[in-house]
Design a protein around this motif. Structure first.
Motif, PDB file in Angstrom:
ATOM      1  N   SER A 186       0.835  -1.202   0.000  1.00 51.48           N
ATOM      2  CA  SER A 186       0.000   0.000   0.000  1.00 51.48           C
ATOM      3  C   SER A 186       0.865   1.246   0.000  1.00 51.48           C
TER       4      SER A 186
ATOM      5  N   LEU B  54      -6.485   1.873   3.591  1.00 55.37           N
ATOM      6  CA  LEU B  54      -7.639   2.652   3.157  1.00 55.37           C
ATOM      7  C   LEU B  54      -8.183   3.540   4.278  1.00 55.37           C
TER       8      LEU B  54
ATOM      9  N   THR C  76      -6.560   6.746 -13.243  1.00 51.98           N
ATOM     10  CA  THR C  76      -7.495   6.264 -12.230  1.00 51.98           C
ATOM     11  C   THR C  76      -8.715   7.174 -12.183  1.00 51.98           C
TER      12      THR C  76
ATOM     13  N   CYS D 235      -7.367   9.887  -5.597  1.00 47.74           N
ATOM     14  CA  CYS D 235      -7.138   8.683  -6.392  1.00 47.74           C
ATOM     15  C   CYS D 235      -5.905   8.837  -7.262  1.00 47.74           C
TER      16      CYS D 235
ATOM     17  N   VAL E 145      -4.456   4.085  -5.503  1.00 46.83           N
ATOM     18  CA  VAL E 145      -5.737   3.686  -6.088  1.00 46.83           C
ATOM     19  C   VAL E 145      -6.824   4.653  -5.599  1.00 46.83           C
ATOM     20  N   VAL E 146      -7.393   4.420  -4.422  1.00 47.85           N
ATOM     21  CA  VAL E 146      -8.392   5.312  -3.831  1.00 47.85           C
ATOM     22  C   VAL E 146      -8.097   5.415  -2.340  1.00 47.85           C
TER      23      VAL E 146
ATOM     24  N   GLN F 261     -15.060   3.418  -0.605  1.00 44.68           N
ATOM     25  CA  GLN F 261     -14.799   1.996  -0.396  1.00 44.68           C
ATOM     26  C   GLN F 261     -15.385   1.160  -1.532  1.00 44.68           C
TER      27      GLN F 261
ATOM     28  N   TYR G  20     -13.252   1.676  -4.612  1.00 46.64           N
ATOM     29  CA  TYR G  20     -11.980   0.974  -4.416  1.00 46.64           C
ATOM     30  C   TYR G  20     -12.155  -0.523  -4.638  1.00 46.64           C
TER      31      TYR G  20
ATOM     32  N   THR H 171     -10.197  -2.266  -7.747  1.00 49.12           N
ATOM     33  CA  THR H 171      -9.154  -3.241  -7.435  1.00 49.12           C
ATOM     34  C   THR H 171      -9.602  -4.656  -7.797  1.00 49.12           C
TER      35      THR H 171
END
Length: 386
Positions: free
Chosen positions: A199, A205, A293, A333, A338-339, A361, A364, A368
């Motif tokens: 990550s 997250l 993204t 993002c 990613v997010v 969420q 994401y 993903t």
């Protein structure tokens, strides 16, 4: 906040149209670069330590791709060689005039062991745009892809198997001619290196805190804000240091023209979520990097019936929306993270919290899921490397 249209209509940008062009099959590209024997690949112990650590951008796979350009030969000496230090002249143009561009993308290992990239055509198209903006030659898409395919196939053991981990791919190009003088270099070097990563944020997250810079700007009109070039990131370092010392994770920048409208974070685009679930993101003005993204999220959400409004986002109106409850979430993002939800937004004279993250969420999870092969890919975004 005022909405200019229904949020479900979108005219693809030139970059998005270029990214939709068909790509050659990876197997046809697997011998485009000459492979040089590696004198000393990482030992099992070194490899295992790196794969257990998975700290972003600190360990690198065994190989890198290289190529060179000059006006007489065009692109030549395309090779896959050992990842190793470069030998350059102190007069190397990039050290003096910052004529350099790069991309960021990831290789994902799916459950069946296959390895895939997410929208590499988008990265290739943006790499070409950035090259043109920095007065550099464009690299053919086939060479861009071949450098990914061959490096990843040689370094397949470096693609992590853990969920959420990947092999980060970093193509870059820089002016390698040795001279002093302000004009485009006539010798260019291309590199593609790879780094196994987990990550981007240690907290995963978990929501991050954002400082809105009102005394620094990332880019200005007519500048290089929409190109992926090192100078844009160098400009963000001092504000980031100051924000970190104040306890913030990242910096969000306002437009240089009015100092009133949100643009982007130092390395990520930003979205706000309206109470009814619609998304709002700053429109592309030439000073914002057009993120892959960002583009993927906007398309997925529109296709699901969730409106996405690309518009001017005034900081004052955004704060009013957060205060009234009209804005329930914000998230950033980008390829690396990613997010990631934004839980706190602060700047001179304001400090607000955004407790929600349910929409972020869901986005994401879906994105993903596509990237990691757990969900359907209706867009054909995934490209098999190995």
């Amino acid at each position: 906040m005022e909405m200019p249209n229904d949020g479900l209509e979108h005219n693809p940008t030139a970059l998005e149209r270029a990214a939709e062009q068909p790509l050659p099959n990876a197997d046809t590209l697997a011998n485009e670069f000459e492979v040089l024997q590696h004198p000393a690949p990482a030992t099992q112990t070194q490899w295992q330590e790196a794969m257990e650590k998975l700290q972003f951008g600190t360990s690198f796979s065994d190989h890198m791709a290289t190529a060179h350009w000059n006006p007489q030969q065009g692109w030549h000496d395309k090779q896959i060689r050992a990842f190793a230090p470069l030998e350059i002249s102190p007069a190397c143009s990039v050290l003096h005039y910052s004529q350099t561009i790069f991309e960021g993308m990831k290789a994902y290992r799916h459950a069946d062991g296959s390895i895939w990239a997410f929208r590499p055509g988008y990265n290739a198209a943006r790499f070409a745009y950035s090259a043109q903006r920095l007065a550099m030659p464009t690299l053919p898409v086939s060479d861009f892809l071949a450098s990914l395919v061959q490096t990843v196939r040689l370094d397949a053991r470096w693609v992590p198997q853990q969920r959420g981990a990947s092999l980060y791919l970093r193509p870059l190009m820089f002016a390698s001619q040795a001279f002093l003088g302000v004009h485009p270099a006539q010798e260019i070097t291309y590199l593609m290196m790879a780094s196994p990563v987990g990550s981007y944020f240690a907290s995963g997250l978990a929501p991050v805190s954002i400082w809105v810079a009102q005394d620094y700007h990332r880019a200005g009109p007519g500048g290089t804000g929409d190109a992926k070039t090192g100078g844009n990131y160098a400009a963000s370092l001092l504000p980031q240091i100051r924000a970190s010392k104040a306890g913030f994770d990242q910096v969000c920048y306002l437009d240089a023209q009015t100092n009133k409208n949100l643009e982007e974070l130092g390395g990520m685009n930003v979205f706000a979520v309206r109470r009814d679930g619609a998304l709002i993101t700053p429109k592309l003005t030439g000073t914002i990097l057009e993120g892959g993204t960002r583009s993927a999220i906007a398309r997925m959400c529109r296709d699901e019936g969730r409106p996405v409004f690309e518009q001017t986002v005034a900081l004052s109106r955004l704060l009013e929306g957060i205060d009234s409850g009209e804005i329930t979430e914000m998230f950033a993002c980008g390829t690396a993270a990613v997010v990631v939800p934004i839980g706190r937004l602060a700047g001179d004279g304001f400090d607000v919290t955004l407790p929600g993250s349910s929409v972020a969420q869901r986005i994401y999870d879906r994105l993903t899921g596509i990237q990691q092969g757990r969900g359907k890919d209706p867009y054909g975004w995934m490209y098999r490397l190995a």
